[in-house]
Design an enzyme around this catalytic site. Sequence first.
Site, PDB file in Angstrom:
ATOM      1  N   GLU A 207     -11.772  -2.914  -7.569  1.00 40.64           N
ATOM      2  CA  GLU A 207     -12.541  -4.151  -7.700  1.00 40.64           C
ATOM      3  C   GLU A 207     -14.004  -3.931  -7.378  1.00 40.64           C
ATOM      4  O   GLU A 207     -14.897  -4.481  -8.044  1.00 40.64           O
ATOM      5  CB  GLU A 207     -11.947  -5.215  -6.767  1.00 40.64           C
ATOM      6  CG  GLU A 207     -12.484  -6.626  -6.987  1.00 40.64           C
ATOM      7  CD  GLU A 207     -13.668  -7.000  -6.096  1.00 40.64           C
ATOM      8  OE1 GLU A 207     -14.155  -8.133  -6.197  1.00 40.64           O
ATOM      9  OE2 GLU A 207     -14.116  -6.138  -5.291  1.00 40.64           O
ATOM     10  N   ASP A 230      -9.743 -13.249  -1.618  1.00 40.25           N
ATOM     11  CA  ASP A 230     -10.865 -12.400  -1.242  1.00 40.25           C
ATOM     12  C   ASP A 230     -11.654 -13.084  -0.135  1.00 40.25           C
ATOM     13  O   ASP A 230     -11.377 -14.241   0.215  1.00 40.25           O
ATOM     14  CB  ASP A 230     -11.764 -12.142  -2.461  1.00 40.25           C
ATOM     15  CG  ASP A 230     -12.417 -10.773  -2.439  1.00 40.25           C
ATOM     16  OD1 ASP A 230     -12.778 -10.311  -1.337  1.00 40.25           O
ATOM     17  OD2 ASP A 230     -12.577 -10.162  -3.508  1.00 40.25           O
TER      18      ASP A 230
END
Length: 352
Positions: A207, A230
């Site tokens: 990511e 997140d």
Amino acid sequence: MDLLRELTETNAAPGFEKPIRKIMERELKQTGANLVYDHLGSVFGEKQGSGDGPKILLAGHMDEVAFMVSEITKNGYLRFVSLGGWWDQVLLSQRVKVLAGQKEYTGVVGSKPPHILQPEERKKVYPMREMFIDVGAKDEEQVREWGIKVGDPIMPICPFELLPDGDTILAKALDNRVGCYIALEVMKEIKGTTHSSTVYSGATVQEEVGLRGAATAPYVMEPELAVAMDVGIAQDGPGDNTNKPKLGKGALITFLDSSMVPHTGLRNFMIDVAEKNQIPYQVDVMLGGGTDAGRFHLFKRGVPSIVVGVPARYIHSHVSMVSKKDLDHAVKLLAAFIKAMDRQAYNQILDI
């Protein structure tokens, strides 16, 4: 907190996620989930629903910001490049660990000492390209004898610690071992419960270097809804931060970031779930970064997506902080979301 400690103290640079993947596999198997993978290394546990609810993707990401050896100098120093976004100013004099196969070497990020800098140089942020890592080697030959090679990952060093308030967690890699932790805890939370939807909960790879696992993973599961777990930015430092995300004030729901405007129907449904279940939440609006949801929502004809997580201090550095209470609230929110979701609710979200 033993699981989060293990997740944060285990090293996993972008492209080197295998150590975290092993932990994810172990924990997901304990929930009775079937494991599914993409070909880059992303892993998810599958829990079948009892009805015809939509397929829900819950995803953290396994990688953390790190570095890579780019050059070994003749006098035994290591030049390096970043894996993920770093601010040059947070690097100098920090301890790092060079992962050379089965061996690890501690080093320190160095540069010219201030005593020999020109006055104009002292006023500037020292650029990463002029920094190096000192592992205590005498020369290039000794570095190679130790097994250090160009391409080896370099990791920040910061032990996990629960601070004296009993709530604030200090560690490296909370971006985004927090997402991995939430993915695992939600699967434990819904184990043995009835829910209509099929849930895929786990984590992607790479990511931090371009949302790469998020581009491949949806092809395995064909999700109809997606939640990226997140961290957001806690804005509770000195100064007036009224109505800004703060540690300990609840889970974080992102209303806008640089990669996505969340699906408003899904956003409103998530808020409704939080309020009905009296789960504290906060709102994040941030244009300085993006998440895996920025890729998830563009899969095929489009996947309604949102970001749920926790506020964090000092991310993309050697150390960061989150609140244990916020983690608990994020897990409870997503578990309640799964239980509330069915085909009728999904169709209402899409306004069909």
